[in-house]
Scaffold this motif. Structure first.
Motif, PDB file in Angstrom:
ATOM      1  N   PHE A 198     -24.878 -12.020  41.226  1.00  0.00           N
ATOM      2  CA  PHE A 198     -24.968 -13.453  40.941  1.00  0.00           C
ATOM      3  C   PHE A 198     -23.739 -14.187  41.468  1.00  0.00           C
ATOM      4  CE2 PHE A 198     -27.708 -11.428  37.851  1.00  0.00           C
ATOM      5  CZ  PHE A 198     -28.849 -12.200  37.955  1.00  0.00           C
ATOM      6  N   SER A 199     -23.992 -15.330  42.093  1.00  0.00           N
ATOM      7  CA  SER A 199     -22.914 -16.087  42.721  1.00  0.00           C
ATOM      8  C   SER A 199     -22.777 -17.498  42.168  1.00  0.00           C
ATOM      9  CB  SER A 199     -23.152 -16.173  44.236  1.00  0.00           C
ATOM     10  OG  SER A 199     -24.403 -16.789  44.510  1.00  0.00           O
ATOM     11  N   TYR A 200     -23.686 -17.913  41.277  1.00  0.00           N
ATOM     12  CA  TYR A 200     -23.637 -19.279  40.730  1.00  0.00           C
ATOM     13  C   TYR A 200     -23.898 -19.203  39.236  1.00  0.00           C
ATOM     14  CZ  TYR A 200     -25.011 -24.054  39.604  1.00  0.00           C
ATOM     15  OH  TYR A 200     -25.101 -25.285  39.025  1.00  0.00           O
ATOM     16  N   SER A 201     -23.212 -20.048  38.496  1.00  0.00           N
ATOM     17  CA  SER A 201     -23.404 -20.031  37.053  1.00  0.00           C
ATOM     18  C   SER A 201     -23.038 -21.379  36.458  1.00  0.00           C
ATOM     19  CB  SER A 201     -22.547 -18.939  36.404  1.00  0.00           C
ATOM     20  OG  SER A 201     -22.626 -19.014  35.006  1.00  0.00           O
ATOM     21  N   THR A 202     -23.616 -21.680  35.300  1.00  0.00           N
ATOM     22  CA  THR A 202     -23.209 -22.824  34.500  1.00  0.00           C
ATOM     23  C   THR A 202     -22.921 -22.316  33.102  1.00  0.00           C
ATOM     24  OG1 THR A 202     -23.920 -24.894  33.491  1.00  0.00           O
ATOM     25  CG2 THR A 202     -25.644 -23.344  34.069  1.00  0.00           C
ATOM     26  N   PHE A 203     -21.868 -22.798  32.494  1.00  0.00           N
ATOM     27  CA  PHE A 203     -21.494 -22.289  31.181  1.00  0.00           C
ATOM     28  C   PHE A 203     -22.213 -23.001  30.048  1.00  0.00           C
ATOM     29  CE2 PHE A 203     -18.056 -20.337  33.505  1.00  0.00           C
ATOM     30  CZ  PHE A 203     -17.947 -19.119  32.861  1.00  0.00           C
TER      31      PHE A 203
END
Length: 461
Positions: A198-203
Motif C-alpha cells: 500500500f502506498s496511499y492512506s488517510t488517517f
C-alpha cells in the motif's frame, strides 16, 4: 524498502524478499561509480552517455557532462533505471504525462546533479515522496521545483510536492510499510497469491465501504484497513505473485511480515464498481413504486429507465439510492439502471410486476322499510374465490348476522350462491316469472348438468 536489521528489500517479479546487507549496498554504490568512470572512456576521451532511452536525446554537455533530455515528448511512463546511462549528470523529464517514477533511479545514478520533473501529473504517494527525499539527501538539484505539483490524490491536487507532507508516509506502525496478500481469483484454482503493497492512506477512521469509495475515487486497484482503521490504497500496477521466498509466508505469519519491513493490513479487497437493484414483490397499479439501487462506490449518479416508455429519471446519492415511479397500466416491466462514477459506467436490470388489486363495492339502498327484506349488492372487481361474511352493526355493535335468504322448502346451491324453489303447476313463462318476482326472486334458467341433476330430485309428477 526496509527489510529489517540494516537490510533492504528488493522487489522482484515473483515478490522475493532478498536481503542485501549494508556492506554490499556500499560496495554496489562504489562499483556503480567505478563502472561509470572506468568503463565509460571513449575514443574521443569523453564519458559514455548511453544507452539512451527511446525517443530521448543524450548529448554530452559542458565539461563532458551526460545530459539525458526526455522533455516534452509525451511520455506516460518514466524510463526504467536500466534504460538510463549510469553517467547521467542532468536528467530532464519535464512537460510529459508521467504519474510515477522508479525509486531506485535515485540510488543507481551516482553522478546525478540536476533533475527536472516539472509539469507532470504525478501521483503523490509515498513512493514519490521517498524518491524526492532521496534526491534531496544526495544533494541533487530539483529544477523548477515550484512546477513539480501533485495531480493526485485530490486533497493534494495542484500543491507543490516539496511543500507538502503525506502523514501516512511515516507509516506509524511498529514495523513499516503496510502490505497484505490477496488470493488471485484468476489463477484457475492454483491458489496463487498477490503481494499488495500500500502506498496511499488517510488517517480518517473509515469503514470498509467508505474506504472502497476513497480508493476508487483515487483510481487505485486495491484497498484495506490499517491498525487504526485508516484507509489504505494500492495501485500495484504490476501483479507481484508470491513464490518461495523469505516473505512468502507473509499472508499468515505477522512475524515474517515484520522481517520484511511490512505491517499486515486487514480486510484487503479489490476495488470494483458495481450496482444492483433490490428485488420487489408485485406492486399495485394504484401506488408509487419505490426502487432501491445499491452502489459499491459513492458518490454515484444513477439514470433510471422504468420500462414503460416514460422519460428517464436521474438521481445522485450514496450507497443506497431510491427512486419512485407510478405505472399507468398493470403488467411486467423491465427496469434498466445505469450508474456513473468518475469516468466509469456500470449497469443493472430488474423486473417488476404491476397488478390491478381486487376491489369490492357494496351498494346499499338509500331507504329501508321496516319489516321488509333488506337488499344489498356486492360488486367484485378482480377477485376470485370470494367468501363474504355479512354483518349488520350499530354503533360498532353487531345486531344481526345476515346470510342469503332461502326458504326451508327450497334448495341452496353453495357453488352458485343461489336459492332455488320449485312450485308445482302449469303456468305460462310470463305468469311463472311474475310469481317468482312476487316472492323476491326471478325465474331461473338451469344450464348446468350438475345443478339440473340436483334439482331433479325435487321435481314431482
Amino acid at each position: 524498502m526496509p527489510c529489517g536489521n540494516g537490510q533492504t528489500l528488493s522487489k522482484r517479479k515473483h515478490g522475493v524478499c532478498l536481503p542485501r546487507f549494508s556492506f554490499f549496498s556500499s560496495l554496489l554504490v562504489a562499483l556503480c561509480c567505478l563502472e561509470v568512470w572506468g568503463s565509460a572512456a571513449q575514443a574521443d576521451g569523453g564519458k559514455s552517455c548511453s544507452p539512451c532511452p527511446v525517443n530521448c536525446s543524450c548529448p554530452l554537455g559542458p565539461q563532458q557532462s551526460c545530459v539525458v533530455n526526455c522533455s516534452n515528448i509525451g511520455l506516460e511512463r518514466a524510463p526504467a533505471a536500466e534504460e538510463i546511462p549510469l553517467a547521467t549528470n542532468v536528467f530532464d523529464l519535464s512537460n510529459n504525462q508521467i504519474t510515477t517514477i522508479e525509486e531506485r533511479i535515485c540510488d543507481d545514478l551516482c553522478n546525478l546533479t540536476q533533475i527536472d520533473l516539472s509539469s507532470n501529473p504525478f501521483e503523490c504517494d509515498c513512493k514519490l515522496f521517498r524518491f524526492v527525499s532521496c534526491l534531496q539527501q544526495k544533494g541533487v538539484q530539483v529544477r523548477r521545483s515550484n512546477e513539480l505539483r501533485c495531480s493526485h490524490p485530490l486533497d493534494l491536487q495542484d500543491q507543490p510536492l516539496l511543500n507538502v507532507r503525506l502523514p501516512t508516509c511515516d507509516m506509524k506502525t511498529n514495523t513499516g510499510l503496510y502490505a497484505a496478500c490477496l488470493e488471485d481469483s484468476n489463477s484457475g484454482g492454483l491458489g496463487r497469491s498477490e503481494l499488495v503493497i500500500f502506498s496511499y492512506s488517510t488517517f480518517r477512521n473509515l469503514t470498509r465501504e467508505q474506504c472502497h469509495s476513497v480508493c476508487f475515487n483515487e483510481s487505485h486497484r486495491y484497498g484495506g484497513l490499517g491498525e487504526k482503521h485508516e484507509c489504505l490504497c494500492s495501485k500495484n500496477s504490476d501483479p507481484n505473485y508470491i513464490s518461495t521466498s523469505q516473505c512468502s509466508a507473509a499472508c499468515t505469519n505477522p512475524d515474517v511480515m515484520k522481517k520484511c519491513g511490512w505491517a499486515l493490513a486487514r480486510e484487503v479487497f479489490v476495488v470494483e464498481f458495481s450496482v444492483s437493484l433490490t428485488p420487489l414483490q408485485p406492486q399495485s397499479v394504484h401506488n408509487h413504486v419505490t426502487f432501491t439501487a445499491n452502489s459499491s462506490v459513492t458518490p454515484v449518479t444513477l439514470s433510471w429507465d422504468f420500462g414503460d416508455l416514460s422519460p428517464r429519471a436521474n438521481t445522485t446519492g450514496t450507497v443506497s439510492t431510491t427512486s419512485a415511479h407510478k405505472y399507468g397500466l398493470p403488467g411486467s416491466y423491465t427496469v434498466s439502471l445505469t450508474a456513473l462514477a468518475g469516468h466509469k459506467k456500470v449497469s443493472a436490470r430488474g423486473e417488476v410486476t404491476i397488478m390491478l388489486p381486487p376491489k369490492l363495492e357494496l351498494h346499499c339502498p338509500p331507504l329501508v322499510v321496516a319489516n321488509r327484506s333488506l337488499e344489498l349488492t356486492l360488486v367484485s372487481w378482480g377477485s376470485v374465490g370470494l367468501n363474504v361474511d355479512w354483518k349488520i352493526t350499530k354503533d360498532d355493535v353487531q345486531i344481526a348476522k345476515a346470510s342469503p335468504f332461502c326458504p326451508v322448502d327450497a334448495m341452496h346451491d353453495h357453488e352458485s350462491s343461489s336459492c332455488f324453489q320449485i312450485f308445482p303447476g302449469e303456468l305460462s313463462w310470463t305468469d311463472a316469472r311474475k310469481q317468482c318476482l312476487n316472492r323476491g326472486g326471478d325465474l331461473a334458467i338451469v344450464r348446468s348438468d350438475k345443478l339440473r341433476n340436483l334439482l331433479a330430485t325435487k321435481v314431482t309428477q
